[in-house]
Design a protein around this motif. Structure first.
Motif, short mmCIF file in Angstrom:
data_model
loop_
_atom_site.label_atom_id
_atom_site.label_comp_id
_atom_site.label_asym_id
_atom_site.label_seq_id
_atom_site.Cartn_x
_atom_site.Cartn_y
_atom_site.Cartn_z
N VAL A 131 0.83 -1.20 0.00
CA VAL A 131 0.00 0.00 0.00
C VAL A 131 0.87 1.26 0.00
CG1 VAL A 131 -1.73 1.31 1.29
CG2 VAL A 131 -1.89 -1.18 1.16
N GLY A 132 1.88 1.27 0.87
CA GLY A 132 2.73 2.45 0.94
C GLY A 132 3.61 2.47 2.16
N LYS A 133 4.41 3.52 2.24
CA LYS A 133 5.37 3.72 3.32
C LYS A 133 5.15 5.12 3.87
CE LYS A 133 10.27 4.77 3.59
NZ LYS A 133 11.53 4.82 2.86
N ARG A 134 5.27 5.26 5.18
CA ARG A 134 5.15 6.59 5.78
C ARG A 134 6.03 6.68 7.03
NH1 ARG A 134 -1.04 6.13 8.05
NH2 ARG A 134 -0.63 4.40 9.46
N PRO A 135 6.52 7.88 7.32
CA PRO A 135 7.29 8.08 8.55
C PRO A 135 6.35 8.14 9.75
CG PRO A 135 7.16 10.13 7.32
CD PRO A 135 6.48 9.07 6.48
N VAL A 136 6.81 7.63 10.87
CA VAL A 136 5.98 7.59 12.08
C VAL A 136 6.80 8.13 13.25
CG1 VAL A 136 4.77 6.08 13.70
CG2 VAL A 136 4.69 5.60 11.26
N GLU A 145 10.93 13.90 16.10
CA GLU A 145 10.75 13.71 14.66
C GLU A 145 10.57 12.24 14.37
OE1 GLU A 145 15.15 13.64 12.85
OE2 GLU A 145 14.55 15.57 13.66
N SER A 146 10.28 11.92 13.14
CA SER A 146 10.06 10.53 12.75
C SER A 146 11.26 9.68 13.12
CB SER A 146 9.81 10.44 11.24
OG SER A 146 9.88 9.11 10.81
N ASP A 147 11.00 8.56 13.77
CA ASP A 147 12.10 7.66 14.12
C ASP A 147 11.87 6.24 13.59
OD1 ASP A 147 10.03 7.05 15.89
OD2 ASP A 147 11.34 6.80 17.61
#
Length: 121
Positions: free
Chosen positions: A22-27, A34-36
């Motif tokens: 489906v996809g990739k996202r920062p979390v 910040e996103s880790d």
């Protein structure tokens, strides 16, 4: 409209899974400024009736540790390959993916093992 490639994997427990990326996202995890972590999301079905999301988390610290020990950064396609290998391992090991395999994480030993099995050094 996005056309997704539906792929098939037969797990060692006899289940035949169909899945697509489906996809990739920062979390951001709690306490992080910040996103880790990067979350990779797959839609999965084993009965062609019910589709559910499986999230695989790849922490930036794990990617950085791999890069430090190998002397080079890990490319995006290599990260995706390791995540997909984690998905396949869950298909092989988790008896009820819908109940117990919806949130998975890649740690450094599994990253090393996955990439070594693919010939990535």
């Amino acid at each position: 409209m996005t056309i997704r490639r539906l792929k098939t994997y037969t797990g060692s427990q006899g289940y035949v899974y169909q899945y697509y990326f489906v996809g990739k996202r920062p979390v951001k995890r709690s306490g992080a400024s910040e996103s880790d972590v990067d979350e990779y999301i797959f839609d999965v079905t084993s009965d062609r009736k019910l589709t559910y999301a499986v999230s695989i988390f790849l922490p930036h610290t794990v990617v950085a540790a791999w890069a430090e020990s190998h002397g080079r950064p890990l490319g995006d396609s290599e990260q995706y390959a390791a995540v997909k290998m984690r998905l396949f391992r869950a298909f092989d090991e988790v008896e009820d993916m819908q109940a117990h395999g919806r949130r998975l994480e890649v740690d450094l030993p599994s990253l090393e093992e996955s990439l070594a099995s693919l010939g990535v050094e």
